[in-house]
Write a protein that holds these residues in place. Structure first.
Motif, PDB file in Angstrom:
ATOM      1  N   ASP A  47       0.808  -1.225   0.000  1.00 35.12           N
ATOM      2  CA  ASP A  47       0.000   0.000   0.000  1.00 35.12           C
ATOM      3  C   ASP A  47       0.841   1.275   0.000  1.00 35.12           C
ATOM      4  O   ASP A  47       0.494   2.255  -0.649  1.00 35.12           O
ATOM      5  N   VAL A  48       1.930   1.268   0.794  1.00 36.39           N
ATOM      6  CA  VAL A  48       2.705   2.498   1.005  1.00 36.39           C
ATOM      7  C   VAL A  48       3.909   2.595   0.079  1.00 36.39           C
ATOM      8  O   VAL A  48       4.749   3.490   0.251  1.00 36.39           O
ATOM      9  N   ALA A  49       3.992   1.737  -0.920  1.00 38.62           N
ATOM     10  CA  ALA A  49       5.102   1.813  -1.869  1.00 38.62           C
ATOM     11  C   ALA A  49       5.247   3.209  -2.489  1.00 38.62           C
ATOM     12  O   ALA A  49       6.374   3.693  -2.674  1.00 38.62           O
ATOM     13  N   PRO A  50       4.135   3.900  -2.815  1.00 38.75           N
ATOM     14  CA  PRO A  50       4.303   5.237  -3.387  1.00 38.75           C
ATOM     15  C   PRO A  50       5.061   6.198  -2.472  1.00 38.75           C
ATOM     16  O   PRO A  50       5.822   7.046  -2.969  1.00 38.75           O
ATOM     17  N   ALA A  51       4.865   6.091  -1.156  1.00 41.48           N
ATOM     18  CA  ALA A  51       5.572   6.999  -0.238  1.00 41.48           C
ATOM     19  C   ALA A  51       7.075   6.759  -0.296  1.00 41.48           C
ATOM     20  O   ALA A  51       7.879   7.706  -0.342  1.00 41.48           O
ATOM     21  N   TYR A  52       7.479   5.495  -0.282  1.00 36.94           N
ATOM     22  CA  TYR A  52       8.911   5.173  -0.389  1.00 36.94           C
ATOM     23  C   TYR A  52       9.462   5.571  -1.753  1.00 36.94           C
ATOM     24  O   TYR A  52      10.576   6.099  -1.863  1.00 36.94           O
TER      25      TYR A  52
END
Length: 320
Positions: A47-52
Motif C-alpha cells: 500500500d505504502v510503496a508510493p511513499a517510499y
C-alpha cells in the motif's frame, strides 16, 4: 477512552517539548540541509510503496520536506502515534480512522491512500488458507481462528462481510492479531486456520502452498477506499502549508507509482523482505487521487453493525 485520550495528550506535550526550541514557534527544527522535517507512520506492505518511491524520486525534498518513514504493525498504532505527537502524518486503514474519530480523537485526512482493484480472486487483499485445508469458502470460517494484523479494525469488518456474502455466520469468527509479515508462517504451522493478508504477504503465502477463498475488499464495496493519509486536526489547521506540500508530494508519488509498476515492485524489497518470485507475482492495488466516499460510508455502516464504533463516524469532519 478518556484515559487513552489523556495519555495521548500527555504524550503530545512531551513530544512537543523535546522536539522544539524556545524560539521555533512549536514546530520541529529544520534539518541541517534545509527543509522541514516530517515523519510518516506506515505499515510494511505494498500500500505504502508510493511513499517510499516518492521519497527516492525527490517528490518530497523538492517541496522542502525531509521525510522519515516509521514502520508500525497496524493502523490503530499509527493513529495513536499521530495523536500522541510521535509523527506528523500517518497512513491508516479507513476503519481505524473512523473508529478513532468516533471516539473523539482529532484527526484529518489529507489524501487518499490505496484502493482495491476490484477484481475477485485477483485483488491485492485476500483471505487465504492452506491448500489442504477443509475450509473451502468464507462460509466455512465460522469458529475458525483467523489472523488479522489488528483487532476491531478493517480486517474484522471486511472478512465478516465475505462470510456474510457466502451465507456464513459473521458472529462466530475468532480473530487473532499478528503482524502481516508473520502471517504466512503462522498459517503453515497451524497457529491459525486462515489469514487475511495483503501484498506482498499474499503472494508469499500463495507460493508457500496456500489458496484464496475470499477477496474481502471486493466483497465489501466496489473500488473500496482501503486506507488514507492523515494528520492531527491541529496540524491541519496550524501547519496548512506543510500539509499542502505533503499532500501534493504524496499525490505525485501515487501517480508515479501507477505509471511505473516495475519500480513499485523494486522499491517494496527495500522496506520489507521479499523473494524474486514474490516481487514478480505480486498483485498491485490502485492509487487514485480521489477518495471513494460511498465505499467509506459502506465501511461505516458495517463497522457499526459489527460493534467497532462507539458511535457513527462523522465523515464530514474526517475527510477533506
Amino acid at each position: 477512552m478518556r484515559r487513552i485520550l489523556a495519555a495521548l495528550a500527555v504524550a503530545a506535550t512531551v513530544f512537543a517539548a523535546a522536539a522544539c526550541t524556545s524560539d521555533d514557534g512549536g514546530k520541529p527544527a529544520p534539518p541541517a540541509g534545509g527543509g522541514t522535517r516530517i515523519s510518516l507512520g506506515v505499515i510494511p506492505i505494498v500500500d505504502v510503496a508510493p511513499a517510499y518511491l516518492g521519497k527516492k524520486k525527490g517528490f518530497f525534498s523538492s517541496r522542502g520536506l525531509d521525510l522519515t518513514l516509521v514502520q508500525e504493525q497496524g493502523g490503530a498504532a499509527i493513529v495513536k502515534g499521530v495523536a500522541g505527537g510521535r509523527y506528523q502524518f500517518g497512513f491508516s486503514n479507513a476503519t481505524s480512522l473512523m473508529a478513532a474519530q468516533a471516539d473523539g480523537v482529532p484527526l484529518k485526512v489529507v489524501a487518499n491512500g490505496v484502493t482495491s482493484n476490484g477484481r475477485p480472486g485477483r485483488d491485492f487483499s485476500a483471505v487465504v488458507v492452506p491448500d489442504d485445508s477443509p475450509i473451502k469458502s468464507a462460509k466455512d470460517l465460522a469458529g475458525k481462528k483467523i489472523g488479522v494484523n489488528a483487532l476491531k479494525s478493517l480486517g474484522d469488518t471486511t472478512v465478516r462481510q465475505s462470510v456474510r456474502r457466502a451465507g456464513g455466520d459473521p458472529a462466530k469468527l475468532v480473530f487473532t492479531a499478528l503482524p502481516f509479515p508473520e502471517m504466512p508462517a503462522a498459517l503453515q504451522s497451524g497457529q491459525i486456520d486462515a489469514a487475511w493478508v495483503v501484498e506482498p504477504q499474499l503472494s508469499e503465502a500463495l507460493t508457500q502452498g496456500s489458496q484464496v477463498i475470499a477477496s474481502n475488499f471486493v466483497d465489501t464495496a466496489a473500488d473500496l477506499t482501503v486506507a488514507l493519509y492523515f494528520t492531527g486536526s491541529t496540524t491541519a489547521t496550524q501547519d496548512a502549508d506543510v500539509v499542502g506540500r505533503f499532500t501534493a508530494a504524496i499525490n505525485e508519488s501515487m501517480a508515479y507509482a501507477t505509471a511505473h509498476p516495475e519500480e513499485v515492485r523494486d522499491i517494496i524489497g527495500t522496506y520489507t523482505p521479499i523473494s524474486d518470485v514474490v516481487r514478480t507475482s505480486m498483485i498491485l492495488p490502485d492509487w487514485p487521487h480521489d477518495i471513494n466516499r460511498p465505499s467509506l460510508e459502506r465501511l461505516a455502516t458495517l463497522g457499526s453493525e459489527d460493534g467497532i464504533f462507539t458511535r457513527p463516524p462523522a465523515l464530514d469532519q474526517l475527510l477533506p
